[in-house]
Design a protein around this motif. Structure first.
Motif, mmCIF file in Angstrom:
data_model
loop_
_atom_site.group_PDB
_atom_site.id
_atom_site.type_symbol
_atom_site.label_atom_id
_atom_site.label_comp_id
_atom_site.label_asym_id
_atom_site.label_seq_id
_atom_site.Cartn_x
_atom_site.Cartn_y
_atom_site.Cartn_z
ATOM 1 N N UNK A 38 0.837 -1.201 0.000
ATOM 2 C CA UNK A 38 0.000 0.000 0.000
ATOM 3 C C UNK A 38 0.869 1.248 0.000
ATOM 4 N N UNK A 39 1.982 1.196 0.733
ATOM 5 C CA UNK A 39 2.914 2.332 0.738
ATOM 6 C C UNK A 39 3.486 2.581 -0.651
ATOM 7 N N UNK A 40 3.797 1.504 -1.368
ATOM 8 C CA UNK A 40 4.320 1.665 -2.726
ATOM 9 C C UNK A 40 3.290 2.375 -3.609
ATOM 10 N N UNK A 41 2.029 2.029 -3.440
ATOM 11 C CA UNK A 41 0.962 2.695 -4.194
ATOM 12 C C UNK A 41 0.854 4.166 -3.806
ATOM 13 N N UNK A 42 1.008 4.433 -2.527
ATOM 14 C CA UNK A 42 0.973 5.806 -2.018
ATOM 15 C C UNK A 42 2.037 6.653 -2.727
ATOM 16 N N UNK A 43 3.271 6.135 -2.762
ATOM 17 C CA UNK A 43 4.362 6.876 -3.406
ATOM 18 C C UNK A 43 4.198 6.935 -4.924
ATOM 19 N N UNK A 44 3.634 5.882 -5.505
ATOM 20 C CA UNK A 44 3.380 5.896 -6.955
ATOM 21 C C UNK A 44 2.383 6.996 -7.300
ATOM 22 N N UNK A 45 1.397 7.212 -6.451
ATOM 23 C CA UNK A 45 0.423 8.284 -6.679
ATOM 24 C C UNK A 45 1.079 9.656 -6.584
ATOM 25 N N UNK A 46 1.962 9.827 -5.604
ATOM 26 C CA UNK A 46 2.696 11.092 -5.491
ATOM 27 C C UNK A 46 3.491 11.334 -6.774
ATOM 28 N N UNK A 47 4.188 10.300 -7.231
ATOM 29 C CA UNK A 47 4.998 10.432 -8.445
ATOM 30 C C UNK A 47 4.127 10.754 -9.656
ATOM 31 N N UNK A 48 2.998 10.079 -9.803
ATOM 32 C CA UNK A 48 2.099 10.361 -10.932
ATOM 33 C C UNK A 48 1.664 11.824 -10.936
ATOM 34 N N UNK A 49 1.286 12.339 -9.770
ATOM 35 C CA UNK A 49 0.874 13.737 -9.672
ATOM 36 C C UNK A 49 2.039 14.673 -10.001
ATOM 37 N N UNK A 50 3.237 14.320 -9.524
ATOM 38 C CA UNK A 50 4.416 15.148 -9.790
ATOM 39 C C UNK A 50 4.744 15.172 -11.283
ATOM 40 N N UNK A 51 4.617 14.028 -11.941
ATOM 41 C CA UNK A 51 4.888 13.971 -13.381
ATOM 42 C C UNK A 51 3.850 14.787 -14.165
ATOM 43 N N UNK A 52 2.599 14.763 -13.706
ATOM 44 C CA UNK A 52 1.573 15.612 -14.338
ATOM 45 C C UNK A 52 1.933 17.089 -14.197
ATOM 46 N N UNK A 53 2.358 17.469 -12.994
ATOM 47 C CA UNK A 53 2.735 18.877 -12.748
ATOM 48 C C UNK A 53 3.986 19.248 -13.549
ATOM 49 N N UNK A 54 4.912 18.305 -13.691
ATOM 50 C CA UNK A 54 6.110 18.545 -14.502
ATOM 51 C C UNK A 54 5.704 18.841 -15.939
ATOM 52 N N UNK A 55 4.851 18.011 -16.485
ATOM 53 C CA UNK A 55 4.381 18.208 -17.860
ATOM 54 C C UNK A 55 3.710 19.569 -18.008
ATOM 55 N N UNK A 56 2.840 19.884 -17.081
ATOM 56 C CA UNK A 56 2.133 21.167 -17.110
ATOM 57 C C UNK A 56 3.113 22.340 -17.034
ATOM 58 N N UNK A 57 4.094 22.238 -16.163
ATOM 59 C CA UNK A 57 5.097 23.304 -16.003
ATOM 60 C C UNK A 57 5.899 23.497 -17.285
ATOM 61 N N UNK A 58 6.306 22.383 -17.893
ATOM 62 C CA UNK A 58 7.082 22.470 -19.133
ATOM 63 C C UNK A 58 6.234 23.063 -20.259
ATOM 64 N N UNK A 59 4.961 22.669 -20.333
ATOM 65 C CA UNK A 59 4.075 23.213 -21.362
ATOM 66 C C UNK A 59 3.853 24.712 -21.182
#
Length: 169
Positions: A38-59
């Motif tokens: 469950x912790x791995x899923x927790x961190x995977x969700x953080x990473x997914x959100x961070x990658x979305x924000x990265x994409x948005x920032x670059x765009x």
């Protein structure tokens, strides 16, 4: 309602809101409550959100602001992801991530520190050697940053070596 269920609801709300900072606030509770999977899923969700924000920032062609809580949390998540690659011996992937990170923030201290990470990974310096020879962990802990921000004299040799090779130090 159980503590476990309340925590899961808080996490779900933060995920739906794209609130990485709130997820980091809940991190200790997650560690105390969840199993490893469950912790791995927790961190995977953080990473997914961070990658979305990265994409948005670059765009948007903008720099992330360390004083803005979501940008700060995003930089932390991406840094942890890069460190995960570096510590696993994936220096090429880590170098690529550090390169992106070094130009992502408006914080000069962060950018300069990440450039040293990038150069070390590019030079195939192992993560353990980076920690032992280049990073100053005690000074970083005193500085209270989420990233390795203080370095030993060896770091200057790395910078000089990259300049000699015609790198972007």
């Amino acid at each position: 309602m159980s503590k476990d269920k309340k925590l899961k609801e808080k996490i779900l709300k933060a995920q739906q809101d794209g609130d990485i900072a709130s997820l980091y606030v809940l991190e200790q509770q997650a560690h105390d409550t969840f199993d490893e999977e469950t912790l791995q899923s927790f961190y995977a969700n953080i990473l997914d959100l961070a990658l979305e924000r990265l994409t948005q920032t670059l765009e948007e062609h903008r720099a992330m602001d360390m004083n803005e809580v979501q940008d700060f949390a995003t930089l932390r998540a991406l840094y942890e992801y890069a460190i995960e690659h570096y510590s696993a011996g994936e220096s090429n992937d880590a170098a690529a991530l550090f390169e992106v990170l070094s130009g992502l923030s408006n914080d000069e201290k962060f950018s300069n520190a990440i450039k040293l990470h990038w150069m070390a990974a590019q030079e195939k310096i192992s993560f353990d050697d980076f920690l032992d020879r280049i990073a100053d962990i005690e000074a970083t802990q005193r500085a209270g940053t989420f990233y390795i921000s203080e370095f030993k004299q060896e770091a200057q040799k790395l910078l000089d070596n990259m300049k000699d090779k015609g790198g972007k130090a």
